[in-house]
Enzyme design. Structure first.
Site, mmCIF file in Angstrom:
data_model
loop_
_atom_site.group_PDB
_atom_site.id
_atom_site.type_symbol
_atom_site.label_atom_id
_atom_site.label_comp_id
_atom_site.label_asym_id
_atom_site.label_seq_id
_atom_site.Cartn_x
_atom_site.Cartn_y
_atom_site.Cartn_z
ATOM 1 N N ASP A 446 5.009 13.856 -11.475
ATOM 2 C CA ASP A 446 5.569 13.025 -10.004
ATOM 3 C C ASP A 446 6.476 14.621 -9.715
ATOM 4 O O ASP A 446 6.745 14.975 -10.969
ATOM 5 C CB ASP A 446 6.441 11.887 -9.724
ATOM 6 C CG ASP A 446 5.961 11.235 -8.497
ATOM 7 O OD1 ASP A 446 6.056 11.674 -7.820
ATOM 8 O OD2 ASP A 446 6.432 10.144 -8.424
ATOM 9 N N ASP A 510 0.278 8.174 -1.216
ATOM 10 C CA ASP A 510 1.056 7.374 -2.024
ATOM 11 C C ASP A 510 0.897 5.425 -1.022
ATOM 12 O O ASP A 510 0.830 4.798 -1.075
ATOM 13 C CB ASP A 510 2.597 7.087 -1.356
ATOM 14 C CG ASP A 510 3.192 7.484 -2.770
ATOM 15 O OD1 ASP A 510 2.172 7.250 -4.075
ATOM 16 O OD2 ASP A 510 4.616 7.969 -2.857
HETATM 17 C C1 DGJ Z 1 5.990 8.332 -6.193
HETATM 18 C C2 DGJ Z 1 4.830 8.350 -6.639
HETATM 19 O O1 DGJ Z 1 4.248 8.726 -5.250
HETATM 20 C C3 DGJ Z 1 4.434 7.046 -6.800
HETATM 21 O O2 DGJ Z 1 3.008 6.288 -7.045
HETATM 22 C C4 DGJ Z 1 5.310 6.014 -7.689
HETATM 23 O O3 DGJ Z 1 4.635 6.792 -8.801
HETATM 24 C C5 DGJ Z 1 6.922 6.139 -7.718
HETATM 25 N N1 DGJ Z 1 7.082 8.005 -7.520
HETATM 26 C C6 DGJ Z 1 7.824 6.994 -8.352
HETATM 27 O O4 DGJ Z 1 9.032 6.531 -8.375
#
Ligand code: DGJ
Length: 706
Positions: A446, A510
């Site tokens: 991430d 997301d």
């Molecule tokens: C942002 C990501 O896009 C999510 O899928 C998840 O992994 C969160 N961060 C975790 O903090």
């Protein structure tokens, strides 16, 4: 003086690049459709010479690919830089040319400025052109590079551009516009490609669509700061280009040093946008390490939206049990397993398993996952650090920052300075230790904040930071053969043609809302193939939009990607589990087609519907989705047409519902739903009458050549 040919050319897959060298500077005469083997290139050069208007220089001088001010060019030069205020307008002369069947290298020099510049054109067998440029300082004074962009001329009949903007949970929204005089510049200064990153910029003939019109695309192989440009001059000539966006002072070349610019990926299609997509997919899939070439893309469960930071073995075991029943192949433990990371305010940077939540380490969970026939994946965000972490307390200076200032926090975190060798080694060794101790097939990586004040000892360091993350990924893979990496950045904030060479999957967004996903996936898939784009069935009520969608709609949406689930499966009903199981088998039975075929999108008379699908390369099979996005403007739907099939062959067409039933709103559905046989030509030109779908619904249509 070496022999310099008057022209050099490359041809592949119906695409041709012709470069003239006869005027003393490289001039692109043509990049586009193959002009035929009987073409007299000298005649093309002659025919391309411009008339000289009043109020201009006395002779027309073609500026060539370097677009030098010194040749009388008044647009944006390819190279901007200077030596103490001097050498800002170089005049390059061709020094040498080498070529082979698939590449051309042209080296030029400006002796008085002490600058050498070179371009390499490489045309893949799929007709994708890579343009790589570098500049070297040979003078004994430093040369500051401000930009080195790669440009291609656009034919005059190209009048429109398309690029993409976006934000968190709404990435890749298209913007189409007329090319007018001036410069259209899409700049990214976030230190990552970003949610707003265009991935590619398109230039098109008027009204070009998915199957018709000529289309050119450019995209940069880079995940840092970038600039995509379309420029039209008052002369009427337009061009398209891109390059790394360098921060002031970021590249200062001492004698003998060189700046190698990120390569530009260029493609051309005479068959609309689908042709651009097809070239990129075939080009990426020709790599021996392309994810779907290595092995089928495993059906994934990511537990983020199921448990967030609330990790416990009992709950995750229940999830693994349901996942096993459904047929999940990869189980991913997301954020929250390490250090003091019980929420997003602390712990980033401490890549050691938390004793609080995992007192016996991760082995008990990994054993559960593996015993249920799944592989295990784990989340990292190794470029970041929370100020509330052991790492930051020990090394507060290991963040990108300007001396005497601390950058504003984003998600309570700072950016670790990976150009600092000790910081790089710290992260590498902690992650390496986890990957060595546990059986981990996959990491989700991430990157949850933008870079600001991104300096290393005062000097702008986005470029070096970008190179460092590529190196980190490559070294992790080298030390752990078979390891797969997903590039995530608050969803789709780091999806680009540079990262495709270091990561195996992108977290597309997301947003797991199926309606939003229809758009996000469609436009991200312009050049990134579905097998590289994570697409999960989210909860019934989306966590990011609070819209509610049927399982059927979510399942069909998630099918066209590297499919997975991100939902608290322990809360699902028996009926939902049965539908998920059926969908999982459908994905497994059809992923080889979805991840290898040609992506086809059908132009619609109105915007209430999407029709898209994948046609096998040999045209023997296809799966299309009919997606109802919103209420129709008419009482009965428009004909459902299919492109990309074999026009003379007969196809059996039938509707399939692999995860429950769609919601229909008509009094009767058409009678062909269980099967009808029509020629490819009839399916393309006449089509079939679809059922009436409620808004935010979808069905699949299978086509099989008889
Ligand atoms: C942002 C990501 O896009 C999510 O899928 C998840 O992994 C969160 N961060 C975790 O903090």
């Amino acid at each position: 003086m070496p022999h310099i040919p008057a022209f050099v050319a490359l041809n592949a897959d119906g695409v041709q690049l012709i470069v003239s060298l006869s005027s003393g500077t490289p001039v692109i005469l043509h990049f586009g459709a193959d002009l035929g083997s009987s073409l007299d290139v000298a005649a093309l050069g002659l025919a391309s010479q411009e008339a000289v208007p009043h109020a201009d220089l006395d002779e027309h001088i073609s500026p060539g690919i370097w677009r030098e001010d010194s040749r009388g060019f008044h647009g944006r030069p390819a190279l901007l830089g200077q030596t103490n205020g001097q050498n800002w307008a170089p005049l390059f002369a061709i020094q040498g040319v080498t070529s082979d069947p698939d590449s051309i290298e042209i080296a030029c020099v400006d002796q008085s400025a002490g600058l050498e510049i070179a371009v390499n054109y490489k045309l893949s067998k799929e007709g994708v052109l890579r343009v790589s440029q570098r500049v070297k300082n040979q003078s004994n004074e430093t040369y500051a590079v401000e930009e080195l962009n790669a440009w291609l001329p656009l034919p005059d009949h190209v009048t429109e551009t398309m690029d993409f903007t976006g934000r968190w949970v709404k990435e890749r929204q298209p913007q189409r516009r007329e090319i007018q005089v001036g410069t259209w510049s899409r700049e990214i200064r976030e230190g990552r490609s970003g949610h707003d990153y265009t991935i590619v910029q398109l230039a098109m003939t008027p009204g070009a669509n998915y199957q018709t019109g000529e289309v050119w695309s450019v995209g940069l192989q880079w995940s840092g700061n970038t600039r995509h440009l379309v420029e039209k001059l008052p002369t009427g000539r337009a061009s398209i280009g891109a390059g790394e966006l360098l921060l002031p002072g970021e590249v200062i070349l001492a004698q003998g040093e060189e700046y190698v610019a990120p390569s530009l990926v260029v493609s051309y299609s005479a068959e609309g946008i689908d042709g651009i997509t097809d070239r990129h997919y075939r080009w990426l899939r020709s790599r021996s390490n392309h994810p779907s070439v290595v092995r089928p893309r495993p059906l994934t469960l990511n537990v983020w939206e199921a448990v967030y930071f609330d990790h416990n073995l009992e709950k995750l075991t229940q999830l693994a049990d349901v996942a096993q029943v459904i047929g999940v192949e990869r189980f991913v433990l997301d954020d929250g397993w390490f250090g003091s990371r019980r929420n997003d305010r602390s712990g980033l940077g401490d890549w050691v398993v938390s004793n609080d939540v995992w007192p016996n380490g991760l082995k008990p969970l990994i054993d559960v996952v593996k015993s249920r026939g799944m592989e295990f994946g784990l989340w990292f965000e190794g470029e970041m650090v929370n100020p509330d972490s052991d790492l930051f307390r020990e090394h507060p200076d290991w963040i990108l920052h300007v001396e005497g200032r601390t950058p504003p926090e984003g998600r309570f975190q700072q950016v670790l300075d990976l150009t600092h060798q000790a910081a790089f080694e710290h992260v590498f060794s902690q992650i390496d230790a986890i990957l060595s101790e546990y059986d981990i097939a996959y990491i989700k990586w991430d990157h949850n904040r933008t870079l600001t004040d991104a300096a290393h000892f005062g000097k702008a360091a986005v470029r070096e930071q970008t190179k460092a993350i590529y190196r980190l990924f490559d070294e992790l893979k080298l030390h752990h053969p078979g390891l797969e990496i997903e590039s995530c950045s608050s969803g789709g904030g780091r999806i680009d043609l540079g990262m495709v060479n270091h990561a195996d999957r992108f977290w597309t967004s997301d947003c797991n809302d199926a309606l939003e996903r229809q758009y996000i996936q469609r436009y991200t898939q312009y050049v990134i193939p579905p097998e590289m784009l994570g697409s999960h069935i989210g909860p019934t009520e989306s966590h990011t939009t609070h819209r509610t969608h049927s399982l059927h709609f979510r399942a069909i949406t998630a099918l066209f990607g590297h499919a997975g689930l991100e939902w608290d499966l322990t809360q699902t009903t028996d009926e939902e589990r049965a539908q998920l199981k059926s969908w999982a088998s459908y994905y497994k039975a059809n992923r080889s087609l979805i991840h290898s075929g040609r992506m086809v999108r059908i132009e619609q008379p109105d915007d209430s519907v999407f029709v898209h699908g994948v046609v096998a390369q040999d045209k023997s099979r296809a799966i299309f989705a009919l997606v109802s996005l919103r209420g129709m403007p008419t009482s009965t739907p428009n004909a459902l047409r299919f492109e990309g099939l074999d026009g003379v062959a007969n196809y059996r067409v039938k509707l399939v519902e692999p995860a429950g039933k769609a919601q229909y709103v008509g009094r009767h559905s058409p009678r062909w739903l269980d099967g009808v046989v029509l020629t490819g030509a009839a399916l393309a030109r006449v089509g079939i009458r679809p059922p009436i779908l409620a808004p935010e619904n979808a069905v699949l249509i299978e086509l099989e050549r008889l």
